[in-house]
Motif scaffolding. Structure first.
Motif, short mmCIF file in Angstrom:
data_model
loop_
_atom_site.label_atom_id
_atom_site.label_comp_id
_atom_site.label_asym_id
_atom_site.label_seq_id
_atom_site.Cartn_x
_atom_site.Cartn_y
_atom_site.Cartn_z
N VAL A 61 -5.89 25.14 -4.09
CA VAL A 61 -5.53 25.55 -5.46
C VAL A 61 -6.53 26.57 -5.98
N VAL A 118 1.76 22.99 -13.09
CA VAL A 118 1.97 23.74 -11.84
C VAL A 118 2.76 25.03 -12.08
N VAL A 125 -3.18 25.22 -15.27
CA VAL A 125 -3.51 24.03 -14.47
C VAL A 125 -4.51 23.16 -15.21
N SER A 186 3.62 25.03 -0.43
CA SER A 186 3.41 25.26 -1.85
C SER A 186 2.64 24.10 -2.47
N TRP A 187 1.42 24.38 -2.93
CA TRP A 187 0.67 23.32 -3.61
C TRP A 187 1.32 22.97 -4.94
N ARG A 188 2.01 23.94 -5.54
CA ARG A 188 2.68 23.67 -6.82
C ARG A 188 3.78 22.61 -6.65
N GLY A 192 3.74 18.88 -8.15
CA GLY A 192 4.80 18.60 -9.10
C GLY A 192 5.68 17.43 -8.71
#
Length: 413
Positions: A61, A118, A125, A186-188, A192
């Motif tokens: 992130v 996110v 964040v 995707s870290w988002r 999420g």
């Protein structure tokens, strides 16, 4: 909850004392109690994934957002800082609205904030994490009160359920998030995803409190003249809560980065934190009940501190020799958290006092603990290694053990 009953006549009065079937209200009350226990478990399961999921991909992130290490230190400090500030408001809101309603609103805010954080850059964040942790703080303070009020004769059992669900949620957050990150790229999306768990808790909590009728109404006014700030024992318990919280959130916020710094790959580092938290699941199932059966809890506090110190020294001196062993030992030692929760009930004589002590221990305790994760990261920046940071944690655990020994002596505030 009440049900309209016809007038009792002289003819049927003799049989009223021994009805052929249990009253409908009893059956509905029992069902409401079971549903409330499920709601408590789901609410507790949301207490840690928001923190451990972010910690497990913190490096990714930070790099993706082009953020600094100072930003990462601030993010790891947000949980305890928000827990302390928001925890002050929890008992005030509970007296006006009732614990059940405040927890329901908090779960709704948690669900929305998990999505918000996110959506954009580093400040989004950070801001979303503030809202997430503020919502969790309300639940942190009030769920133990719900346990005390609704299950006064089963505090150990209900606390076991609560702390076990919390440990399981934290373990899943740390273990599954890196997998989701690898699978989706995707870290988002991987972060999420955890809003689903918050939504599930909300969906169960609302009908559970409505059906049980135990936590929906506003709490009774506080007894005049009672202040935990004047109780030496309350301050001792607050100190114990602060020390174990500091250690816990340093571990949950930074342990993957410590293992990465020792040369362990990111996936394994996240799995080690997940394993550490998973260790707490079976312990949390049995520890509160065992602790409540003991006349004194001093030995438990001292023993858990010794275990944590042992694991931290192993992590400091030979981190790659037996990382799974160090994670195991630290995980057992971090069972100081359910012990702290049990002390909130054992050292008080009423639900009202439990609420006051819980609010004080968690608001003041978390504010003190918020220094830990930030200082841990700053010391690493200043020295270029994790040694100084880990030594400070060892010193904190020594203090935790001493204070816990005092807090464990049997008496009430």
């Amino acid at each position: 909850m009440s049900t309209h009953m016809p007038p009792v006549t002289e003819q049927d009065a003799s049989s009223a004392a021994a009805p052929a079937h249990p009253p409908r209200t009893d059956r509905r009350g029992a069902l409401g109690g079971v549903l409330l226990l499920i709601g408590v478990a789901l609410a507790a399961a949301n207490m840690r994934p928001a923190v451990t999921s972010l910690a497990s991909v913190l490096g990714e992130v930070r790099d993706s957002l082009g953020a600094s290490t100072t930003w990462a230190s601030a993010v790891t400090s947000v949980p305890t800082l928000c827990f302390g500030v928001a925890g002050i408001a929890a008992p005030l809101l509970a007296r006006r609205l009732g614990s059940g309603r405040v927890i329901a609103v908090s779960l709704a805010v948690l669900t929305a904030a998990m999505a918000l954080r996110v959506l954009n850059g580093p400040w989004t964040v950070l801001g979303g994490t503030v809202l997430v942790c503020a919502a969790i703080a309300m639940c942190n303070v009030l769920v133990p009160v719900v346990v005390k009020e609704s299950f006064p004769n089963r505090v150990g059992m209900a606390t076991s359920l609560y702390t076990t669900a919390m440990a399981a949620g934290g373990a899943l957050g740390s273990t599954l998030t890196p997998m989701l990150n690898s699978a989706t790229g995707s870290w988002r999306l991987s972060l999420g995803t955890w809003l689903v768990l918050a939504l599930a808790a909300l969906v169960v909590w609302v009908p559970a409190t409505a059906r049980s009728g135990r936590t929906a109404a506003p709490a009774a006014p506080a007894e005049p003249g009672r202040s935990m700030l004047r109780s030496p024992l309350a301050w001792v318990i607050t100190g114990y809560f602060a020390m174990q919280s500091l250690v816990a959130y340093v571990v949950m916020g930074w342990l993957p980065e410590v293992f990465k710094g020792a040369g362990i790959d990111a996936g394994t580092a996240g799995a080690l934190l997940g394993f550490l938290l998973l260790v707490g699941v079976p312990i949390n199932m049995v520890l509160p009940s065992l602790v409540t059966r003991s006349r004194s809890q001093s030995g438990w506090a001292a023993g858990l501190a010794v275990l944590t110190i042992t694991g931290m020294l192993g992590l400091l001196l030979v981190p790659t020799t037996a990382p799974w062993l160090w994670a195991l030992i630290i995980g057992v030692g971090m069972s100081a958290f359910p012990l702290a929760l049990v002390l909130l009930s054992l050292r008080t004589a009423s639900a009202a006092d439990t609420a006051r002590l819980s609010a004080m221990a968690q608001s003041v305790g978390y504010l003190i603990a918020s220094v830990g994760p930030f200082l841990f990261g700053v010391l690493h920046d200043l020295t270029g290694a994790w040694s100084s940071s880990l030594l400070v944690v060892v010193a904190v655990v020594v203090v935790q053990g001493i204070i816990g020994t005092v807090a464990g002596r049997p008496r009430t505030v």
